[in-house]
Design an enzyme around this catalytic site. Structure first.
Site, mmCIF file in Angstrom:
data_model
loop_
_atom_site.group_PDB
_atom_site.id
_atom_site.type_symbol
_atom_site.label_atom_id
_atom_site.label_comp_id
_atom_site.label_asym_id
_atom_site.label_seq_id
_atom_site.Cartn_x
_atom_site.Cartn_y
_atom_site.Cartn_z
ATOM 1 N N HIS A 210 -33.014 78.840 94.954
ATOM 2 C CA HIS A 210 -33.730 79.060 95.940
ATOM 3 C C HIS A 210 -35.103 79.757 95.270
ATOM 4 C CE1 HIS A 210 -29.792 78.897 98.357
ATOM 5 N NE2 HIS A 210 -30.403 77.996 98.419
ATOM 6 N N PHE B 51 -32.642 84.349 92.106
ATOM 7 C CA PHE B 51 -31.437 84.412 91.467
ATOM 8 C C PHE B 51 -30.145 83.792 91.908
ATOM 9 C CE2 PHE B 51 -34.309 88.240 91.042
ATOM 10 C CZ PHE B 51 -34.549 88.380 89.626
ATOM 11 N N HIS B 52 -30.037 82.616 92.245
ATOM 12 C CA HIS B 52 -29.331 81.805 92.774
ATOM 13 C C HIS B 52 -29.203 80.537 91.907
ATOM 14 C CE1 HIS B 52 -29.661 83.515 97.353
ATOM 15 N NE2 HIS B 52 -29.094 84.283 96.216
ATOM 16 N N PRO B 53 -29.142 80.619 90.841
ATOM 17 C CA PRO B 53 -28.981 79.382 89.993
ATOM 18 C C PRO B 53 -27.446 78.811 89.975
ATOM 19 C CG PRO B 53 -28.671 81.188 88.613
ATOM 20 C CD PRO B 53 -29.268 81.855 89.912
#
Length: 426
Positions: free
Chosen positions: A183, A359-361
């Site tokens: 995101h 920080f949503h990998p």
């Protein structure tokens, strides 16, 4: 995938949670994962929420009931104001188990194989090479970057790429490291006046002392703040079938993560595309396990993502222009008034300039059918084409969730653990 629908995974969400709202259709109590209401309040965020309602985004009290469209304050993973991490909730209470040993300060280097079966793990600890053999299975849970790097270092991944790095190929699996999704948050910053923000408190020794005192005595105040406090889920344009963008609103501002807060009062309204079409990759930089992998997110590569980004900035500006925020005289400093809302190309470029990871990998070891050349694991999280190796983390998501990834990742872990136990009983 079979077994991963809403009705399939909801019991695992409920099982692991201990929710302050009590037990309900969507929330559980008594689980390891504590969820509480926030313990800080900001007049500025109340006004932003009112402005969002004036724009047309309804206030709700919970994002986690199947339809997240609306505005609400984020619930937090805390216990009486202190961060409630996965380690505190799940790991530390069971460290005395005879079948559990925790090693710290380790750098995992590779999974070892006997033919196509994972047989153990090699790592380095305090400069010493160590290894362990597995009687059962090896479980990778190092995330969408770490788990993939370990597989590639171990010879599991795109065969040609591995050969180019002189890594012996154990399994040619083209999907390993592909399908990276995240995101991308677009950080809009507004100067304000006549209302308190964290910026002023941060730059005041007296203000910092009061924050510390409030936390020490009451476990309340800014030191209990999660990364974002106010959330909004809405649509980037009316044609969308459901909410496709999310706001994280904070009573603070800074140039980039890790920098000091600005000296002037301001707030940040970050907005991200929840359903990006752009796909990136994770590849090896070298065969040194300590060397960072090459992470190529490819943000805004898809035309639709650039359009959603431009529309998202417009939505943010329309909310800020509502009467509820007028008393605070918001002035946009990032991307700034020089970027016109009538210039689609300029808005898309600005999105790239102000955008950063949230920080949503996910997705680099995606779940799929054996017939899918891009799939890495099956519905039981086993690496396709191998025995004795599973991946249990956010990398297995085929498509990124339309919201934060933390609790869904906890659900994957809970369901993955149950799956392992089921398979052992067979």
């Amino acid at each position: 995938m079979t077994g991963w629908g809403w009705d399939d995974v909801l019991p695992y969400f409920r099982k692991q949670t201990d929710h302050f709202m009590g037990a309900s259709e969507h929330h559980g109590t008594g689980g390891e994962w504590r969820i509480e209401a926030p313990r800080v309040q900001w007049d500025l965020l109340d006004a932003f929420r009112d402005a969002a309602e004036q724009y047309g985004i309804k206030p709700i009290d919970d994002f986690n009931r199947g339809d997240n469209e609306g505005s609400a304050y984020f619930h937090v993973n805390q216990r009486t104001g202190r961060r409630w991490s996965a380690a505190r909730g799940f790991l530390k209470p069971v460290l005395n188990r005879a079948n559990l040993r925790l090693e710290t300060g380790c750098l995992a280097e590779r999974v070892e194989f006997d033919g196509k079966r994972a047989s153990g793990v090699a790592w380095r600890q305090d400069g010493v090479a160590r290894s362990a053999r597995a009687k059962g299975e090896v479980i990778l849970s190092a995330g969408s970057i770490g788990s993939v790097q370990l597989m590639l270092l171990s010879g599991v991944g795109p065969g040609r790429d591995l050969q180019d790095k002189n890594v012996p190929v154990v399994l040619d699996r083209p999907g390993v490291g592909q399908n990276l999704q995240d995101h991308l948050q677009l950080r809009l910053i507004y100067k304000v006046s006549g209302v308190k923000t964290l910026n002023e408190t941060y730059h005041s020794l007296f203000g910092r002392a009061l924050m510390g005192l409030d936390y020490a005595l009451r476990r309340r105040g800014p030191l209990t703040m999660a990364p974002s406090q106010l959330g909004l889920f809405t649509r980037s344009d009316p044609s969308r079938e459901r909410a496709n963008i999310q706001f994280h609103v904070q009573p603070l501002s800074l140039d980039k993560f890790g920098d000091p807060l600005h000296a002037y009062p301001a707030f940040t309204a970050s907005v991200c595309n929840l359903q990006p079409l752009s796909r990136g990759s994770v590849t090896l930089r070298s065969t040194d396990p300590a060397d960072k992998p090459v992470i190529q997110p490819n943000y805004l590569a898809a035309d639709e993502d650039r359009q959603v980004a431009a529309d998202s900035i417009k939505v943010a500006r329309r909310i800020v222009a509502q009467p509820a925020l007028a008393p605070f005289h918001p002035v946009e400093t990032l991307p700034g008034p020089q970027v016109s809302s009538d210039d689609e190309a300029a808005l898309a470029k600005a999105a790239g300039d102000v955008g950063t990871t949230i920080f949503h990998p996910v997705g680099t070891a995606k779940m799929g059918l054996p017939s899918d050349p891009g799939a890495v694991v099956d519905a039981r999280l086993r690496v396709l084409g191998l025995q004795g190796l599973r991946v249990i983390d956010a990398s297995v998501m085929p498509t990124i969730t339309s919201g934060n990834t933390n609790s869904p990742t906890m659900m994957i872990a809970e369901k993955g653990a149950a799956t392992i136990m089921e398979d052992q009983r067979r």
